[in-house]
Each structure stands twice: as C-alpha cells, then as structure tokens.
Design a protein around this motif. Structure first.
Motif, short mmCIF file in Angstrom:
data_model
loop_
_atom_site.label_atom_id
_atom_site.label_comp_id
_atom_site.label_asym_id
_atom_site.label_seq_id
_atom_site.Cartn_x
_atom_site.Cartn_y
_atom_site.Cartn_z
N ARG A 1 37.76 -1.34 36.02
CA ARG A 1 37.51 -0.15 35.21
C ARG A 1 36.40 -0.45 34.20
N GLU A 2 35.52 0.53 34.00
CA GLU A 2 34.45 0.43 33.00
C GLU A 2 33.62 -0.85 33.20
N MET A 3 33.18 -1.05 34.44
CA MET A 3 32.37 -2.22 34.77
C MET A 3 30.90 -1.95 34.46
N THR A 4 30.10 -3.01 34.55
CA THR A 4 28.65 -2.93 34.38
C THR A 4 28.00 -3.17 35.73
N LEU A 5 27.22 -2.23 36.20
CA LEU A 5 26.52 -2.37 37.46
C LEU A 5 25.37 -3.36 37.29
N LEU A 6 25.32 -4.39 38.14
CA LEU A 6 24.26 -5.39 38.09
C LEU A 6 23.13 -5.08 39.06
N GLY A 7 23.45 -4.46 40.19
CA GLY A 7 22.39 -4.15 41.14
C GLY A 7 22.93 -3.92 42.54
N LEU A 8 22.01 -3.75 43.47
CA LEU A 8 22.32 -3.57 44.89
C LEU A 8 21.74 -4.74 45.67
N VAL A 9 22.45 -5.14 46.70
CA VAL A 9 21.99 -6.20 47.59
C VAL A 9 21.93 -5.62 49.00
N GLY A 10 20.78 -5.77 49.66
CA GLY A 10 20.64 -5.30 51.03
C GLY A 10 20.55 -6.48 51.97
N MET A 11 21.38 -6.49 53.00
CA MET A 11 21.41 -7.58 53.96
C MET A 11 21.04 -7.07 55.35
N MET A 12 20.17 -7.78 56.01
CA MET A 12 19.80 -7.44 57.37
C MET A 12 20.78 -8.14 58.31
N GLU B 1 20.15 3.22 47.37
CA GLU B 1 21.09 2.80 48.40
C GLU B 1 20.80 3.51 49.73
N ARG B 2 20.53 4.81 49.67
CA ARG B 2 20.25 5.57 50.88
C ARG B 2 18.97 5.08 51.55
N GLN B 3 17.96 4.76 50.75
CA GLN B 3 16.71 4.22 51.32
C GLN B 3 16.96 2.90 52.03
N MET B 4 17.73 2.04 51.39
CA MET B 4 18.04 0.73 51.99
C MET B 4 18.86 0.89 53.26
N ALA B 5 19.89 1.74 53.20
CA ALA B 5 20.75 1.95 54.37
C ALA B 5 19.96 2.59 55.51
N GLY B 6 19.06 3.51 55.17
CA GLY B 6 18.24 4.16 56.19
C GLY B 6 17.32 3.20 56.90
N ALA B 7 17.03 2.06 56.26
CA ALA B 7 16.21 1.02 56.88
C ALA B 7 17.07 0.05 57.69
N GLY B 8 18.35 0.36 57.83
CA GLY B 8 19.24 -0.47 58.63
C GLY B 8 19.88 -1.62 57.88
N LEU B 9 19.76 -1.64 56.54
CA LEU B 9 20.36 -2.72 55.75
C LEU B 9 21.81 -2.41 55.43
N ARG B 10 22.63 -3.44 55.40
CA ARG B 10 23.98 -3.31 54.89
C ARG B 10 23.89 -3.51 53.37
N VAL B 11 24.38 -2.53 52.63
CA VAL B 11 24.16 -2.52 51.18
C VAL B 11 25.47 -2.76 50.44
N LEU B 12 25.43 -3.70 49.50
CA LEU B 12 26.55 -3.96 48.61
C LEU B 12 26.11 -3.70 47.18
N LEU C 1 18.19 -8.60 41.42
CA LEU C 1 18.80 -9.70 42.14
C LEU C 1 17.81 -10.40 43.06
N GLU C 2 16.69 -9.77 43.39
CA GLU C 2 15.72 -10.40 44.29
C GLU C 2 15.21 -11.70 43.70
N THR C 3 15.15 -11.80 42.39
CA THR C 3 14.59 -12.99 41.75
C THR C 3 15.53 -14.19 41.82
N LEU C 4 16.77 -14.00 42.23
CA LEU C 4 17.72 -15.10 42.24
C LEU C 4 17.55 -16.03 43.44
N GLY C 5 16.83 -15.57 44.48
CA GLY C 5 16.73 -16.34 45.71
C GLY C 5 16.12 -17.71 45.52
#
Length: 201
Positions: free
Chosen positions: A110-121, A84-95, A3-7
């Motif tokens: 149900r039976e979704m496809t994971l697209l990624g994680l987003v970290g917000m400061m 997710e734990r690495q991102m959260a440990g850096a103080g990011l809110r993770v979705l 998702l980083e490439t979408l910015g």
C-alpha cells in the motif's frame, strides 16, 4: 528509463542480499500478478515489489524521479501506462518495480513508490513459427493462451503466424462473455491474454 543505467554498474546479487537480507515475501500468484519481498536495511525495513504494471501501479501513490519522491498524479499514471503500452506493443514483457520504506509485510503493498518499468525481450523459439505452419497445413488452428499483456501477446502471435485478423481477448473479456457467446466467437479469437488458470480451464 531510470533503470536502464543500472546495467553497467556491476550490481552483484550476493552482495545485495548480504547488505539487505530478505526477511519476508508475498509470493507471486497468477491472480495477484506480482511478488513482493521485505528486506532489512540499516535505514529500516524496505519492501520491493515487481509485477504486472497495472497491478503494481494501482498500489503506488508516489513516483521516484531523479533523486526524490513526488506525488503520482493521474497525468503521471497515464504517461506510465502509455510507456507500458509502447513497450508491450514492441513485444516486450513489461514489469513495474516499486518500493516502500519503513514498512511491514502486512502493509508493504500500500502507498508504494513507483521506481520504473522494465522491458524484457523473450523471443519465441525458432521452431515455434515452423510448428504453427505445420499445424496450419494439417488443418489445425493454433491459439495462444498466456498471462502476458495483450499487446505483448499480440506482437508475438503475429511474429509466429498465429494472429492476423483474428481477435485478442483478455481474461477480463472472458468474464464478461457468457458460454453461448463464447462458443459463437471462439472461431474469431486467436489470442487469450492476461488469463488466470481458471480462464485456461
């Protein structure tokens, strides 16, 4: 990371809403910790979900990798949780973000496809640290009560001076503590994370 490439690609919400209009929604609640929307597209109905990583991840059976969907194995789940734990440990809110094609609102999560994680400061306000200091000088011990991931909450609480050697507990932890033990332990707890409105009361 995908998702980083979408910015920088110039996605315009108005255009996206025209191309894939929202036709249904399962709203966010603090108990569900996620929100799902249903959209009409030229390829059929598609659902998108965003929310707490552990809740969204639990509904996923596939992972989007490069240009295709692959099975979401236990090893993949562990790697996603580690990131997710690495991102959260850096103080990011993770979705976590997921989707499901050719679905209805009733079956969307149900039976979704994971697209990624987003970290917000979401840094604390500049005056928060000063307010905590004033409270301490006045003999008041502030605590943090939040719906955030415990690692995110802990990182922010340390930054503003609420947490040093005290404990971080979650809403799940509170469910396992009876009132007598909570009264005994409350002086050692500085952060209450992943709590529900009922926990706050």
């Amino acid at each position: 990371r995908q998702l980083e490439t979408l910015g920088g690609v110039g996605l315009i919400p108005v255009e996206l809403n025209t191309q894939e209009p929202r036709v249904g929604e399962i709203p966010f609640t603090s108990e569900r910790r996620r929100m799902t929307t249903l959209h009409t597209t030229s390829a059929g109905a598609i659902a998108y979900s965003k929310g707490a990583a552990d809740d969204v991840l639990a509904s996923c059976t596939q992972l989007f990798k490069s240009d295709r969907e692959i099975p979401l194995t236990d090893d993949c789940r562990q790697r996603v949780s580690d990131v997710e734990r690495q991102m959260a440990g850096a103080g990011l809110r993770v979705l976590a973000i997921a989707r499901k094609s050719n679905t209805s609102l009733e079956d969307a999560e149900r039976e979704m496809t994971l697209l990624g994680l987003v970290g917000m400061m979401d840094p604390p306000r500049a005056e928060a640290k000063a307010a905590v200091h004033v409270c301490a000088q006045a003999g008041i011990r502030p605590v943090m009560i939040t719906g955030d991931h415990p690692l995110t909450a802990g990182a922010i609480a340390r930054e503003i001076g609420i947490l040093s050697n005290e404990r971080v507990v979650t809403g799940r932890d509170l469910d396992a503590i009876d009132d007598e033990n909570l009264r005994r332990d409350v002086a050692e707890i500085a952060v209450y994370a992943r709590v529900s409105p009922a926990d706050k009361l």
